[in-house]
Every structure is written in structure tokens, then in C-alpha cells.
Design a protein around this motif. Structure first.
Motif, mmCIF file in Angstrom:
data_model
loop_
_atom_site.group_PDB
_atom_site.id
_atom_site.type_symbol
_atom_site.label_atom_id
_atom_site.label_comp_id
_atom_site.label_asym_id
_atom_site.label_seq_id
_atom_site.Cartn_x
_atom_site.Cartn_y
_atom_site.Cartn_z
ATOM 1 N N UNK A 1 -0.932 -5.950 6.587
ATOM 2 C CA UNK A 1 0.217 -5.226 6.701
ATOM 3 C C UNK A 1 0.826 -4.855 5.432
ATOM 4 N N UNK A 2 1.649 -3.652 5.643
ATOM 5 C CA UNK A 2 2.167 -2.857 4.227
ATOM 6 C C UNK A 2 3.357 -3.922 3.633
ATOM 7 N N UNK A 3 3.719 -4.708 4.466
ATOM 8 C CA UNK A 3 4.729 -5.769 3.954
ATOM 9 C C UNK A 3 4.496 -6.995 3.138
ATOM 10 N N UNK A 4 2.926 -6.933 3.043
ATOM 11 C CA UNK A 4 2.127 -8.011 2.298
ATOM 12 C C UNK A 4 1.303 -7.443 1.224
ATOM 13 N N UNK A 5 1.706 -6.764 0.113
ATOM 14 C CA UNK A 5 0.739 -6.063 -0.666
ATOM 15 C C UNK A 5 0.148 -7.149 -1.432
ATOM 16 N N UNK A 6 -0.892 -7.051 -1.888
ATOM 17 C CA UNK A 6 -1.838 -7.810 -2.733
ATOM 18 C C UNK A 6 -1.569 -7.348 -4.198
ATOM 19 N N UNK A 7 -1.304 -8.174 -5.121
ATOM 20 C CA UNK A 7 -1.011 -8.022 -6.534
ATOM 21 C C UNK A 7 -2.557 -8.646 -7.321
#
Length: 384
Positions: free
Chosen positions: A291-297
Motif C-alpha cells: 500500500x501507498x502508506x507503507x513506502x519502501x526506502x
């Protein structure tokens, strides 16, 4: 009386009644006297036991028969076998000696021109005996590729205690070892590589016993400011006991022992050092929510050696498929440019999945510079 050989005739009744009294060599003495000897006295029961008869009684050495000879030969063979086994067991016992053993951890790619440390570990395996006067031999390429651009040792410590270091420059001729001597009181030799330096580290304790916890010395190295980039320098090392198997200084009977007895250091343990000007590392999370609320960095870190300046450095990062690309930013933006990247907020495809960025005139401080790449997995896609 002369020694007589007894003679018996089958049909002589009188002689058949003669008896022999024999004294044999005891079995336990066969370890010392492997031949069984017998002394026998002949006597005749029909003659009166007078003093004259006693004087005339012949004492002879009986000649052993065939069976007796075979028995003696078998006993001799067993004695030889037992003696051989005894000697072998003694040889095994005497052969147990101290076995100095070393290992090392040295940075493979230190920054060019920067100092670094290596960990050198000394041990004595359980199958050995105690060893006395432990030391390390380390041969470092101090002259480098051009004669003045190598790697040298500046110091060493063990458990916070400074370690005594003796050094000898290796020349075309073999040089004397600064500590170890052979059974003729002659120093052991070390031969080449020419231009390198032999550093002998005298460890600050008297002995190392089997099963003792391995001890590790921290050795400090310094690079010449002129050292070649990616020079593939080799550091050779071994362990040794100066007083060998006892605490006495008696080389005549107990000369110094080494992990490797060869005078040529290139046959010892070795570690490679390739000075580098920059490193690039990648840090990402293996699993994360959808989901967009959990972006990977993903963080790409560029570190440049102190005192070095890169006119250009270009880095490419390949993204996984089926993720939505967000952005590529840098904490230090001077000279930073993004060259290629997927379309933001769009699903990454096989034809456009690479992020490429570049730094111009990047000066090194030995501290990393981070570049952050962000994306997320769509809520309805679990393939990534």
C-alpha cells in the motif's frame, strides 16, 4: 670336565632310564636374552650316588631338537614384534610438540592512504603440548610497487598492552630472524620479498597451552600517501614459539619452532589488501507491508576516501518489477543529478526500472553520503 653331547639309542634300555635335569632361561628374561638356553645334567638311577660318581657326572649343554628350535624362533619373532610396538608407542609420545597456529582478519579494501587495523589470532591446538615464547612474524610490503608507496606497521596491542615489535628490512640476501635460532645457535633465515619488512611481534606472556582461549593482537597499519590504487598488496604472517617446547633457552636441544618452517614468506598465511578510493553500499528492507502508506526506502551510500576528489561518479540502481516508483533524492545535493528514472507514481516495467544518478566533483571526507530511492507495492499485487 669337558662338555659332552648326550647320545641316546632307541634300543638301549639302560640309556633310556637316564634322566636329564635342565635349567631353562625364564620366560620373563627373554626380553633381555631372546635365546632360550638350557643346561642339563645326565644321571643314571642304576649307579650309586657316590662322591666319585658325583665328580664324574658329566654336565652338558643339551642340543635342542627341531621342535625346540621352532619354539625358540617363534618366541624370538614375538619378542621382536613387541619391541617394535613399544618403540612405536614411544615415538608417538615423543612426537607431541607445540603447534603455533595463526589466523588474521585484515580489511580487503581500505580507503587509499588511510590507516587501518588487522586482528591477528594466536592459538595452540588441543593435540599439541605447551609452547613457550609466542610471537608473530608479519611481512608487510613497505616499499610498495614503486619503492616508496607501500604499507607499514605502526604498532600493536594485546588486551590493552603494547606489544614489542622487532623489524628487519628484507633485502636480496636472506636476513637473520630477530629472535629464533636453530640447534647450532644460528639465527633462522627469512628470504624476500625484497623491499618488504619483517615485523616480529613478541607477545606479552610466557606460554600458550593447549585448549587455551586464542589470543588476538590488534595490529595498526599505515599506507603511504603515494600508494597505488587497487595495488593488490600481500601481507604474509605466521606464528612461532621462540623457546619451543620448554621454558629454557636451550636451542641445542629445543630450537625455535614455526607454524611454517619455510624461509620464503610467500608460502606462509597471506591476506590481500586492495586500496580503494570509494565504496558504494545498498541498504533495503527485505519485507514490508503493501500500500501507498507503507513506502519502501532504499538508501545508497557513497563514501569517498579522505583527501580524494572524484570528478565524476555514476551509480545505477535497478528496481524490482511490479512496484510503484516515487522519487530519488540526495541529502547532499551539490553536484547531484538524476540521469534516468521511471515515471513517478507509475508501475515499474521491465523497459524502465533503472534509477541512475551522478555526482560531479565529489570530495571525500571518509563519511558516507546517502541517496534515497522510494517506492511501494500496490495493495492488490503480492507478486513482489
Amino acid at each position: 670336565q669337558p662338555f659332552l653331547k648326550p647320545s641316546f639309542q632307541k634300543n638301549s634300555k639302560h640309556q633310556q632310564q637316564q634322566t636329564r635335569t635342565c635349567n631353562h632361561t625364564p620366560n620373563f628374561l627373554l626380553f633381555i636374552f631372546p635365546l632360550r638356553l638350557s643346561s642339563c645334567a645326565l644321571s643314571d638311577p642304576h649307579r650309586p650316588r657316590t662322591k666319585a660318581h658325583k665328580r664324574n657326572t658329566a654336565t652338558v649343554v643339551a642340543q635342542p631338537g627341531r621342535k625346540q628350535k621352532m619354539k625358540t624362533m617363534k618366541e624370538s619373532v614375538w619378542i621382536v614384534v613387541l619391541c617394535a610396538l613399544l618403540i612405536m608407542s614411544l615415538s608417538v609420545t615423543v612426537s607431541a610438540v607445540a603447534l603455533p597456529t595463526s589466523s588474521a582478519t585484515v580489511p580487503a579494501t581500505p580507503f587509499i592512504g588511510a590507516s587501518f587495523t588487522g586482528a591477528f589470532t594466536f592459538s595452540n591446538p588441543p593435540s599439541a603440548t605447551a609452547g613457550f615464547g609466542p610471537f608473530f612474524d608479519i611481512v608487510s610490503p613497505t616499499s610498495g610497487a614503486d619503492g616508496n608507496d607501500g604499507i607499514s606497521i605502526t604498532g600493536a596491542t594485546l588486551l590493552g598492552t603494547a606489544v614489542t615489535i622487532k623489524s628487519v628490512v628484507l633485502t636480496a640476501a636472506c636476513v637473520n630472524h630477530p629472535l629464533a635460532i636453530d640447534n647450532t645457535h644460528t639465527p633462522f633465515q627469512v628470504c624476500g620479498p625484497v623491499g618488504s619488512t619483517l615485523y616480529t611481534l613478541v607477545l606479552p606472556f610466557g606460554s600458550v597451552v593447549p585448549d587455551q582461549v586464542p589470543v588476538t593482537a590488534t595490529v595498526s597499519f599505515a599506507q603511504s600517501p603515494l600508494i597505488d590504487l587497487n595495488g593488490n598488496f600481500r601481507i604474509y604472517y605466521r606464528a612461532g614459539f621462540n623457546f619451543a617446547n620448554d621454558e629454557l633457552d636451550n636451542p641445542c636441544c629445543d630450537p625455535s619452532i614455526f607454524e611454517f618452517s619455510s624461509t620464503n614468506p610467500t608460502t606462509w598465511n597471506a591476506a590481500s589488501v586492495n586500496p580503494t578510493v570509494a565504496t558504494v553500499t545498498h541498504d533495503a528492507t527485505a519485507k514490508f507491508p503493501q500500500g501507498i502508506n507503507y513506502p519502501q526506502t532504499d538508501i545508497v551510500t557513497i563514501t569517498v576516501a579522505s583527501g580524494q576528489t572524484l570528478s565524476t561518479i555514476t551509480v545505477s540502481e535497478v528496481l524490482p518489477l511490479n512496484v510503484v516508483y516515487l522519487s530519488c533524492t540526495a541529502a547532499f545535493s551539490t553536484g547531484f543529478t538524476v540521469l534516468t528514472q521511471p515515471t513517478a507514481n507509475q508501475l515499474v516495467t521491465s523497459s524502465a526500472r533503472t534509477v541512475t544518478f551522478r555526482y560531479n566533483n565529489l570530495s571525500g571526507t571518509g563519511v558516507g553520503i546517502g541517496v534515497t530511492i522510494r517506492y511501494y507495492v500496490p495493495y492488490l499485487d503480492t507478486s513482489s
